[in-house]
Design an enzyme around this catalytic site. Structure first.
Site, PDB file in Angstrom:
ATOM      1  N   GLY A   1       0.870  -1.326  -0.045  1.00  0.00           N
ATOM      2  CA  GLY A   1       0.064  -0.057  -0.117  1.00  0.00           C
ATOM      3  C   GLY A   1       0.834   1.248   0.151  1.00  0.00           C
ATOM      4  O   GLY A   1       0.493   2.106   0.763  1.00  0.00           O
TER       5      GLY A   1
ATOM      6  N   ARG B   1       0.935   5.965  -1.876  1.00  0.00           N
ATOM      7  CA  ARG B   1       0.452   7.010  -1.325  1.00  0.00           C
ATOM      8  C   ARG B   1       0.420   7.107   0.323  1.00  0.00           C
ATOM      9  O   ARG B   1       0.619   5.824   0.765  1.00  0.00           O
ATOM     10  CB  ARG B   1      -0.747   7.392  -1.879  1.00  0.00           C
TER      11      ARG B   1
ATOM     12  N   ASN C   1       1.147  -2.931   5.282  1.00  0.00           N
ATOM     13  CA  ASN C   1       0.371  -1.396   5.436  1.00  0.00           C
ATOM     14  C   ASN C   1      -0.980  -1.320   4.685  1.00  0.00           C
ATOM     15  O   ASN C   1      -1.974  -0.536   5.075  1.00  0.00           O
ATOM     16  CB  ASN C   1       1.281  -0.332   5.071  1.00  0.00           C
TER      17      ASN C   1
ATOM     18  N   SER D   1      -5.309  -0.712  13.495  1.00  0.00           N
ATOM     19  CA  SER D   1      -6.011   0.978  13.802  1.00  0.00           C
ATOM     20  C   SER D   1      -6.410   0.880  15.282  1.00  0.00           C
ATOM     21  O   SER D   1      -6.923  -0.119  15.962  1.00  0.00           O
ATOM     22  CB  SER D   1      -7.089   0.638  12.850  1.00  0.00           C
TER      23      SER D   1
ATOM     24  N   TYR E   1     -14.651  -3.027   9.092  1.00  0.00           N
ATOM     25  CA  TYR E   1     -13.195  -2.587   9.334  1.00  0.00           C
ATOM     26  C   TYR E   1     -12.618  -2.845  10.702  1.00  0.00           C
ATOM     27  O   TYR E   1     -11.459  -3.511  10.844  1.00  0.00           O
ATOM     28  CB  TYR E   1     -13.377  -1.249   9.100  1.00  0.00           C
ATOM     29  N   ALA E   2     -13.315  -2.604  11.810  1.00  0.00           N
ATOM     30  CA  ALA E   2     -12.877  -2.892  13.018  1.00  0.00           C
ATOM     31  C   ALA E   2     -12.526  -4.228  13.506  1.00  0.00           C
ATOM     32  O   ALA E   2     -11.527  -4.354  13.849  1.00  0.00           O
ATOM     33  CB  ALA E   2     -13.858  -2.259  14.191  1.00  0.00           C
ATOM     34  N   ALA E   3     -13.311  -5.230  12.732  1.00  0.00           N
ATOM     35  CA  ALA E   3     -13.167  -6.519  13.052  1.00  0.00           C
ATOM     36  C   ALA E   3     -11.739  -7.114  12.288  1.00  0.00           C
ATOM     37  O   ALA E   3     -11.106  -7.749  12.723  1.00  0.00           O
ATOM     38  CB  ALA E   3     -14.396  -7.390  12.555  1.00  0.00           C
TER      39      ALA E   3
ATOM     40  N   LYS F   1      -9.247  -5.089  11.711  1.00  0.00           N
ATOM     41  CA  LYS F   1      -8.026  -4.638  12.502  1.00  0.00           C
ATOM     42  C   LYS F   1      -8.022  -5.388  13.788  1.00  0.00           C
ATOM     43  O   LYS F   1      -6.608  -5.448  14.083  1.00  0.00           O
ATOM     44  CB  LYS F   1      -8.159  -3.131  12.371  1.00  0.00           C
TER      45      LYS F   1
END
Lengths: 244, 250
Positions: free
Chosen positions: A12, A15, A85, A137, A150-152, A154
């Site tokens: 990743g 950028r 990343n 995160s 997303y939280a799961a 991370k």
């Protein structure tokens, strides 16, 4: 001891945090391969000079990811540092998350890390150890509504890192994750709603958002020889927004 | 924060891991105030090592549990260097403390050094940091903050309190001052460890080895320099806290 001359992969890296980190590692004299699905990664890598090179890869594609990772490690003649990343973010209420969106999130944010670790660890085991740093995160520990997938994903990164630390510890390979708070990338600075930026800023007692370099500095520290006794950890770089 | 040209106060900075912290900060260009309680000779020796890096050293005796003594120490440091930018709350006792007990000596000593100590030092150093417009605090805890150690109730409570104080310091002194903790695993062999016990400790870690004082000190240095890390604890234990089922891994 210096990181100069050692090999690193950053995913990743076209950028944002990934590119900032790649630049920082090149500044330390590391040989860095930048991976990204965006073909712009080639030009961005070229802009970092002769120590960097870019490769295009779709981390959703298992065969392609394995092939690119193996070719990269062979080309670099081993690997000291793998930085997983790459990740995607999307906000959807839990009742509306489509199973395919869930799977897609997990494929990029978690499964791709497993594939890269499987490709990288054997060469670290054969060498003098190494460092694996996975981008998690603050959402892994706190999170906000609409971030279930997303939280799961991370939280899975934090757990994956801990177990990898177990399995590779005897080979002096450390595996840690970094949990950034809200980060303002150059791209984000132009596109984010000022009201949202103000809300995010208010979560940090330091009264500012993270810069990509704040996160890159944490990764560089975990990559160093001096951090060789830190493993299985998740390091918050959250400006005090998360304290556990 | 870059350490070059700054001034750091390291409590318990004369010997063992505290000495290596003093030297690591000195190597990075900071003047070091080396606090000690009983170790005057070691403090003088460490001061000479600090000065060899071309920075200032000031050994100062003070029981960190005594606010009057801490105030005198802070005044001496400010008089010599003009202010304090970095505080490392490292001073510690380590005495077994059977429980239940009728003798409160060890408990009171542990609470004095590990709870009142970081409170006194931070309370009295923070005004200088706020006045200078910046500061970084790192306080030293260990794995007894997460797990019960048989015979060390005072120590474990003190080291747990350091994590709570760190969060409070971080919030109450923000945004000018950052505060973090380090949680050390095995770093220096205690005098009473025989080879067998030494090896058993190494075996509990995921890396199969003891850490080094240098590895501990570098984590302190990172947290001083990490401008967006505050209220955080960083564990330097070779993964020992996750190794409790390691024997089952086969």
């Amino acid at each position: 001891m210096s990181l100069a001359g050692r090999a690193a992969i950053v995913t990743g890296a076209a950028r944002g945090i990934g590119l900032t980190l790649a630049r920082r590692l090149v500044d330390r004299g590391m040989r860095v391969t930048l991976l990204d699905r965006d073909p712009a990664v080639q030009a961005r890598a070229e802009s970092l000079g002769s120590l960097a090179r870019g490769r295009v890869v779709d981390l959703r594609d298992i065969d392609e990811t394995r092939a690119v990772a193996e070719a990269t490690i062979e080309e670099m003649d081993g690997l000291w540092l793998l930085v997983n990343n790459a990740g995607v973010f999307e906000k959807t209420p839990l009742l509306e998350i489509d199973p395919s969106a869930w799977d897609s999130m997990m494929e990029i944010n978690v499964r791709s890390m497993v594939l890269l670790i499987q490709a990288a660890a054997p060469s670290m085991i054969a060498g003098d150890g190494g460092r694996i740093v996975n981008q998690a995160s603050m959402a892994a520990k706190l999170g906000t509504p609409g971030e279930a997938h997303y939280a799961a994903s991370k939280a899975a990164v934090v757990a994956l890192s801990r177990i990898a630390a177990h399995e590779f510890g005897p080979h002096q390979i450390t595996v840690n994750s970094v949990c950034p708070g809200y980060v303002l990338t150059e791209m984000g600075a132009d596109t984010r709603d000022p009201r949202q930026i103000a809300e995010w800023t208010a979560t940090s007692p330091l009264g500012r958002l993270a810069t990509p370099d704040d996160i890159a500095a944490a990764v560089e520290f975990l990559a160093s020889d001096e951090a060789g006794y830190i493993t299985g950890e998740s390091l918050n770089v959250s400006g005090g927004a998360c304290t556990w | 924060m870059q350490l070059d040209g700054k001034t750091a106060l390291v409590t318990g900075g004369a010997k063992r891991v505290g000495r290596v912290i003093s030297l690591t900060l000195a190597e990075a260009g900071a003047n070091v105030v080396i606090n000690y309680n009983n170790s005057a000779e070691e403090a003088e020796a460490t001061a000479a090592e600090v000065e060899a890096f071309g920075v200032g050293a000031l050994p100062v005796a003070a029981d960190v549990g005594d606010p009057v003594a801490v105030e005198a120490m802070v005044d001496a440091a400010i008089t010599r260097f003009g202010g304090i930018d970095v505080l490392v709350n490292n001073a510690s006792t380590f005495h077994a403390d059977p429980f239940p007990t009728t003798d409160l000596t060890v408990w009171n000593q542990a609470i004095s050094t590990l709870v009142n100590g970081p409170f006194n030092c931070t309370n009295l150093v923070a005004p200088s940091m706020l006045e200078r417009g910046g500061g970084a605090i790192v306080s030293v805890s260990d794995l007894s903050a997460f797990e019960a150690w048989p015979g060390y109730i005072g120590h474990a409570v003190g080291k747990s309190a350091i994590l709570a104080m760190t969060r409070q310091f971080a919030l109450e002194l923000a945004p000018t001052v950052r505060a973090n903790a380090v949680v050390f695993g095995p770093a220096l062999r205690p005098h009473d460890y025989d080879d067998d016990r030494y090896q058993r400790t190494a075996d509990k870690t995921l890396l199969d080895r003891w850490g080094t004082p240098e590895e501990m000190a570098h984590a302190v240095k990172y947290l001083i320099e990490a401008d967006y890390v505050t209220g955080e604890y960083l564990v330097i234990d070779g993964g020992q806290r996750f190794g409790h089922r390691k024997a089952e891994a086969g």
